[in-house]
Design an enzyme around this catalytic site. Structure first.
Site, PDB file in Angstrom:
ATOM      1  CE  LYS A  38      -2.407 -49.716  -0.744  1.00 40.47           C
ATOM      2  NZ  LYS A  38      -3.764 -50.064  -1.194  1.00 40.47           N
ATOM      3  NE  ARG A  43     -10.545 -51.774  -4.389  1.00 39.78           N
ATOM      4  CZ  ARG A  43      -9.560 -51.860  -3.492  1.00 39.78           C
ATOM      5  NH1 ARG A  43      -9.498 -50.994  -2.480  1.00 39.78           N
ATOM      6  NH2 ARG A  43      -8.644 -52.814  -3.587  1.00 39.78           N
ATOM      7  CE1 TYR A  78      -5.647 -18.727  13.784  1.00 37.21           C
ATOM      8  CE2 TYR A  78      -4.875 -20.994  13.602  1.00 37.21           C
ATOM      9  CZ  TYR A  78      -4.719 -19.646  13.327  1.00 37.21           C
ATOM     10  OH  TYR A  78      -3.643 -19.228  12.589  1.00 37.21           O
ATOM     11  CG  MET A 131      -0.603 -25.557   7.954  1.00 34.42           C
ATOM     12  SD  MET A 131      -0.544 -24.380   6.601  1.00 34.42           S
ATOM     13  CE  MET A 131      -2.220 -24.527   5.966  1.00 34.42           C
TER      14      MET A 131
END
Length: 383
Positions: free
Chosen positions: A49, A143, A275, A324
Site C-alpha cells: 500500500k 479501528r 526563512y 519547499m
C-alpha cells in the site's frame, strides 16, 4: 517518464535534482529472511500500500511475484486495479473501504475485499457483483472489523450469495511493545481471534485463510495457525522505530534518498540562513544548497534539530528552515564540495550511514510515515 519504470543505470540521473534509489537485492534478501521466520504452511503477504511505502508498488510487487510471493495487500481499490493492470496475477487484498458503487472493479479485476461489518457486507452483496472477501474481526483494536461478540452478524456473511469468504483476519493494537501489559493484551487478542474462528468452524463454516500478524506480530509473537503474515515495513529493511523485538533478523534497507547540490557559497558571521532568520552564523561558514525540500517529503519540523546529510562520506548539518524545494547545509569541514555533488539524506555514503529510523526520530514520527510521504516528483531508480 514514469517513476515506476526507471530501470536505466542510476548514473544517467545523477545530474538531475533529487531521487530515490531502490536496492532490489536488499528487497530479495528481506523477503527471503522474513519468509524463513514463518512456520510451515504460512506465507508472506507483501503489503504494498501507499506505493509500497514509497518504493514504487508496481515494480516492487512484480519483483516479489517473480520471486514466488503470491499474496499482496493494498489499502485502496485503485491501488489494486493499478497492480492488476500492470500484469500482477497474484491474490490482492483491499484492506480499506471500497464504496459499493465501485464493487464492479472488485469483480472485474478479481480483487479480494476486507469486510468490516455486516452492513457493509450487505451493501456489497446487494451490488450484484460476485466478490471474494476476507472478514475482519475486531478483537480489541477498535479501528475496524466486526466485534467478535456479534456472532450472528459474522455468520450472516457466509450466507450472502454474491460474497465468497476466502479468509478471516484481525489486527493487533500493541504487538510492537514488549511491556507486559501490552503482551497480555496481544495474547488476549490472539486467543479471542482463534476462539471465534474455532466456533465458526464447529458450525460448519469454511473460514478460508487466516491471518493475524503484521510485521511486529511476526517478530514478537508465535502464531502457528495462520496461513499468511501481512508484512509491510520490515519488508523494506527498516522498522517503524528502534524498539527491541523478540526476533531480530538481519534486514537490509532497500531505499536511499539523495539529492544534488545546486550552489556552494561562503557566508560571514552574523548572516542568517533561510526563512525567518532562525539560524544566524556565529562564524564564517561554507553553505551548500541541496535540491530537496518538504514538497519531496522532507519534514519541515526537522529544521533546527541536529539533522544532517552526508556529503563525500561526512556529516553536514542542516541549517535554518527547510524550504519547499531546497534545504541548506554546512559543508565548512568538507573539502572540495561543488555544485553537482550528491547529498545523501537516507542511506550510505562512504563509511557512514543515515538510517531511516534516525531520520524519523528527528522528525518526531515513524519510518512508515517518512517513506510513504516521499514525493511523487522523486524518480525511483531500481538498482
Amino acid at each position: 517518464m514514469s517513476n515506476d519504470t526507471l530501470n536505466s543505470p542510476p548514473e544517467l540521473y545523477l545530474k538531475g535534482r533529487a531521487w530515490v534509489e531502490i536496492d532490489l537485492l536488499a528487497l530479495e534478501h528481506n523477503a527471503q529472511t522474513l519468509q524463513s521466520l514463518l512456520p510451515q504452511g504460512c506465507q508472506l503477504m507483501a503489503v504494498v500500500k501507499a506505493d509500497a511505502y514509497g518504493h514504487g508498488a508496481i515494480h516492487i510487487a512484480k519483483h516479489l511475484e517473480a520471486m514466488g510471493i503470491k499474496a499482496f495487500a493494498v489499502a485502496t481499490v485503485s491501488e489494486g486495479v493499478s497492480l492488476r493492470q500492470s500484469g500482477l496475477l497474484s491474490d490482492i487484498l483491499i484492506m480499506n473501504y471500497t464504496h459499493p458503487q465501485n464493487a464492479v472493479f472488485l469483480e472485474k479485476y478479481g480483487l479480494m475485499q476486507l469486510i468490516v461489518d455486516g452492513e457493509y457486507a450487505k451493501a456489497l452483496n446487494d451490488s450484484g457483483y460476485e466478490i471474494f472477501v476476507h472478514i475482519s474481526l475486531d478483537t480489541g483494536m477498535h479501528r475496524e472489523g466486526i466485534d467478535i461478540s456479534k456472532t450472528e452478524e459474522i455468520e450472516s456473511i457466509f450466507s450472502m450469495k454474491n460474497l465468497k469468504v476466502e479468509g478471516i483476519s484481525t489486527h493487533f493494537s500493541s504487538s510492537d511493545s514488549l511491556v507486559q501489559e501490552d503482551i497480555d493484551i496481544t495474547m488476549r487478542q490472539l486467543s479471542l481471534f482463534y476462539d471465534t474462528v474455532d466456533s465458526l468452524v464447529s458450525k460448519g463454516y469454511d473460514v478460508g485463510k487466516l491471518h493475524s500478524q503484521a510485521t511486529y506480530g511476526l517478530l514478537n509473537y508465535d502464531d502457528d495457525r495462520s496461513h499468511f503474515a501481512r508484512i509491510g515495513i520490515a519488508l523494506y529493511g527498516v522498522m517503524s522505530h528502534d524498539d527491541k523485538t523478540r526476533l531480530s533478523p538481519k534486514l537490509k534497507p532497500v531505499l536511499s534518498l539523495r539529492a544534488n547540490i545546486a550552489q556552494v557559497r561562503w557566508i560571514e558571521a552574523g548572516e542568517s540562513v533561510s526563512y525567518g532568520r532562525t539560524f544566524v552564523a556565529d562564524k564564517r561558514i561554507k553553505l551548500a544548497t541541496v535540491c530537496v525540500g518538504y514538497a519531496d517529503g522532507i519534514p519541515r519540523n526537522m529544521s533546527g534539530k541536529d539533522a544532517t546529510c552526508l556529503v563525500h562520506g561526512k556529516r553536514a548539518p542542516i541549517l535554518g528552515r527547510i524550504c519547499m524545494d531546497l534545504l541548506m547545509i554546512d559543508v565548512s569541514d568538507i573539502d572540495n564540495v561543488v555544485a553537482g555533488d550528491v547529498a545523501t539524506l537516507i542511506g550510505n555514503d562512504g563509511d557512514d550511514e543515515i538510517r531511516c529510523e534516525d531520520f524519523a526520530l528527528l522528525s518526531d514520527t515513524i519510518t512508515n510515515e517518512i517513506l510513504s510521504r516521499l514525493g511523487s516528483r522523486l524518480p525511483r531508480i531500481y538498482i
